[in-house]
Design a protein around this motif. Structure first.
Motif, PDB file in Angstrom:
ATOM      1  N   LEU A 150       0.814  -1.217   0.000  1.00 25.95           N
ATOM      2  CA  LEU A 150       0.000   0.000   0.000  1.00 25.95           C
ATOM      3  C   LEU A 150       0.844   1.262   0.000  1.00 25.95           C
ATOM      4  O   LEU A 150       0.600   2.193  -0.757  1.00 25.95           O
ATOM      5  N   CYS A 151       1.860   1.306   0.877  1.00 21.02           N
ATOM      6  CA  CYS A 151       2.701   2.501   0.945  1.00 21.02           C
ATOM      7  C   CYS A 151       3.889   2.228   1.858  1.00 21.02           C
ATOM      8  O   CYS A 151       3.986   1.182   2.500  1.00 21.02           O
ATOM      9  N   THR A 152       4.797   3.177   1.899  1.00 18.73           N
ATOM     10  CA  THR A 152       5.873   3.193   2.878  1.00 18.73           C
ATOM     11  C   THR A 152       5.906   4.575   3.498  1.00 18.73           C
ATOM     12  O   THR A 152       5.175   5.464   3.077  1.00 18.73           O
ATOM     13  N   ASP A 153       6.747   4.767   4.525  1.00 18.78           N
ATOM     14  CA  ASP A 153       6.814   6.078   5.161  1.00 18.78           C
ATOM     15  C   ASP A 153       8.260   6.540   5.241  1.00 18.78           C
ATOM     16  O   ASP A 153       9.178   5.877   4.749  1.00 18.78           O
ATOM     17  N   ARG A 154       8.474   7.692   5.875  1.00 22.00           N
ATOM     18  CA  ARG A 154       9.812   8.285   5.906  1.00 22.00           C
ATOM     19  C   ARG A 154      10.801   7.458   6.713  1.00 22.00           C
ATOM     20  O   ARG A 154      12.011   7.651   6.608  1.00 22.00           O
ATOM     21  N   ASP A 155      10.315   6.524   7.539  1.00 20.93           N
ATOM     22  CA  ASP A 155      11.193   5.657   8.324  1.00 20.93           C
ATOM     23  C   ASP A 155      11.396   4.307   7.662  1.00 20.93           C
ATOM     24  O   ASP A 155      11.939   3.383   8.280  1.00 20.93           O
ATOM     25  N   CYS A 156      10.965   4.171   6.409  1.00 21.61           N
ATOM     26  CA  CYS A 156      11.103   2.947   5.621  1.00 21.61           C
ATOM     27  C   CYS A 156      10.283   1.791   6.176  1.00 21.61           C
ATOM     28  O   CYS A 156      10.597   0.620   5.921  1.00 21.61           O
ATOM     29  N   ASN A 157       9.233   2.079   6.960  1.00 18.81           N
ATOM     30  CA  ASN A 157       8.287   1.040   7.338  1.00 18.81           C
ATOM     31  C   ASN A 157       7.409   0.732   6.136  1.00 18.81           C
ATOM     32  O   ASN A 157       7.132   1.598   5.310  1.00 18.81           O
ATOM     33  N   VAL A 158       6.957  -0.510   6.031  1.00 18.95           N
ATOM     34  CA  VAL A 158       6.159  -0.944   4.888  1.00 18.95           C
ATOM     35  C   VAL A 158       4.744  -1.254   5.355  1.00 18.95           C
ATOM     36  O   VAL A 158       4.557  -1.951   6.360  1.00 18.95           O
ATOM     37  N   ILE A 159       3.760  -0.740   4.648  1.00 25.87           N
ATOM     38  CA  ILE A 159       2.359  -0.978   4.980  1.00 25.87           C
ATOM     39  C   ILE A 159       1.781  -1.966   3.962  1.00 25.87           C
ATOM     40  O   ILE A 159       1.809  -1.706   2.754  1.00 25.87           O
ATOM     41  N   LEU A 160       1.258  -3.103   4.454  1.00 25.57           N
ATOM     42  CA  LEU A 160       0.642  -4.106   3.605  1.00 25.57           C
ATOM     43  C   LEU A 160      -0.852  -4.198   3.900  1.00 25.57           C
ATOM     44  O   LEU A 160      -1.272  -4.085   5.050  1.00 25.57           O
ATOM     45  N   GLY A 161      -1.633  -4.408   2.864  1.00 21.46           N
ATOM     46  CA  GLY A 161      -3.047  -4.689   3.024  1.00 21.46           C
ATOM     47  C   GLY A 161      -3.321  -6.157   2.756  1.00 21.46           C
ATOM     48  O   GLY A 161      -2.519  -6.820   2.083  1.00 21.46           O
ATOM     49  N   SER A 162      -4.434  -6.684   3.294  1.00 21.45           N
ATOM     50  CA  SER A 162      -4.774  -8.108   3.145  1.00 21.45           C
ATOM     51  C   SER A 162      -3.599  -8.990   3.534  1.00 21.45           C
ATOM     52  O   SER A 162      -3.264  -9.982   2.873  1.00 21.45           O
TER      53      SER A 162
END
Length: 207
Positions: A150-162
């Motif tokens: 779905l996206c990432t953020d400025r801290d390089c965390n990864v957001i996954l859906g489903s």
């Protein structure tokens, strides 16, 4: 006056050294310059350059009183911001006094700005190409998470859906008995590897 802004070449290092010293003399710190063209060539034109440079070149008929046609330079390098990502830091911008007032300095600066914009656009395009693709992320604790990017953020965390969580490492998107998470945030510093469908990415750098 006609001039050309182009990427510096290794053979330009003597001219860059000359102008570095001119700038240092202007700033009344010539004794602080500790490098010469050899270091500039080694550090800027090897397999892993520490810096990049653009030069301003005029036709021979407009050369300086000393016969120089390389009359300005900008030296920059890439750095990284945890807020903005990849950035360009401009170390030096110099135009010989005889050639000032012709827009050369402005053209050099604008050329560097275009490079930064191009770099940002390229990174953004890569992220957009990953949207809603199946992604498998291996974690430092042995877990594997599979889901849609779905996206990432400025801290390089990864957001996954489903998202689904596999407690043991798996070599297949459908193998094993997963725990359904739905929406999940994966801390970037716990990522070992990332695979997007049939493509492999290094942790964080692929995002």
């Amino acid at each position: 006056m006609k001039y050309n802004i182009r990427p510096a070449r290794a053979q330009d290092c003597r001219d860059i050294e000359r102008m570095v010293m001119e700038l240092a003399v202007y700033e009344k710190m010539p004794d602080q310059v500790k490098i010469c063209h050899k270091e500039l060539e080694r550090d800027g034109f090897g397999p892993n350059p520490f810096y990049h440079s653009l030069v301003a070149e005029v036709p021979q008929e407009h050369s300086s009183t000393e016969g120089h046609v390389v009359v300005g330079y900008v030296l920059y390098f890439y750095t990284y911001s945890t807020w903005r990502g990849r950035c360009i830091y401009m170390e030096d911008l110099y135009v010989m006094p005889q050639f000032r007032g012709n827009g050369i300095g402005k053209a050099l600066m604008a050329s560097v700005a275009k490079l930064e914009e191009s770099s940002y656009s390229s990174a953004r395009q890569k992220l957009e190409n990953l949207l809603n693709k199946s992604m498998r992320i291996r974690m430092t604790d042995g877990r594997t998470l599979v889901g849609l990017f779905l996206c990432t953020d400025r801290d390089c965390n990864v957001i996954l859906g489903s998202a689904q969580e596999f407690l043991k490492s798996t070599d297949s998107f459908s193998q094993g008995e997963p725990r359904v998470l739905g929406l999940a945030m994966i801390p970037g510093h716990h990522v070992v590897s990332i695979e997007v469908e049939s493509e492999s990415l290094q942790p964080a750098h692929g995002l």
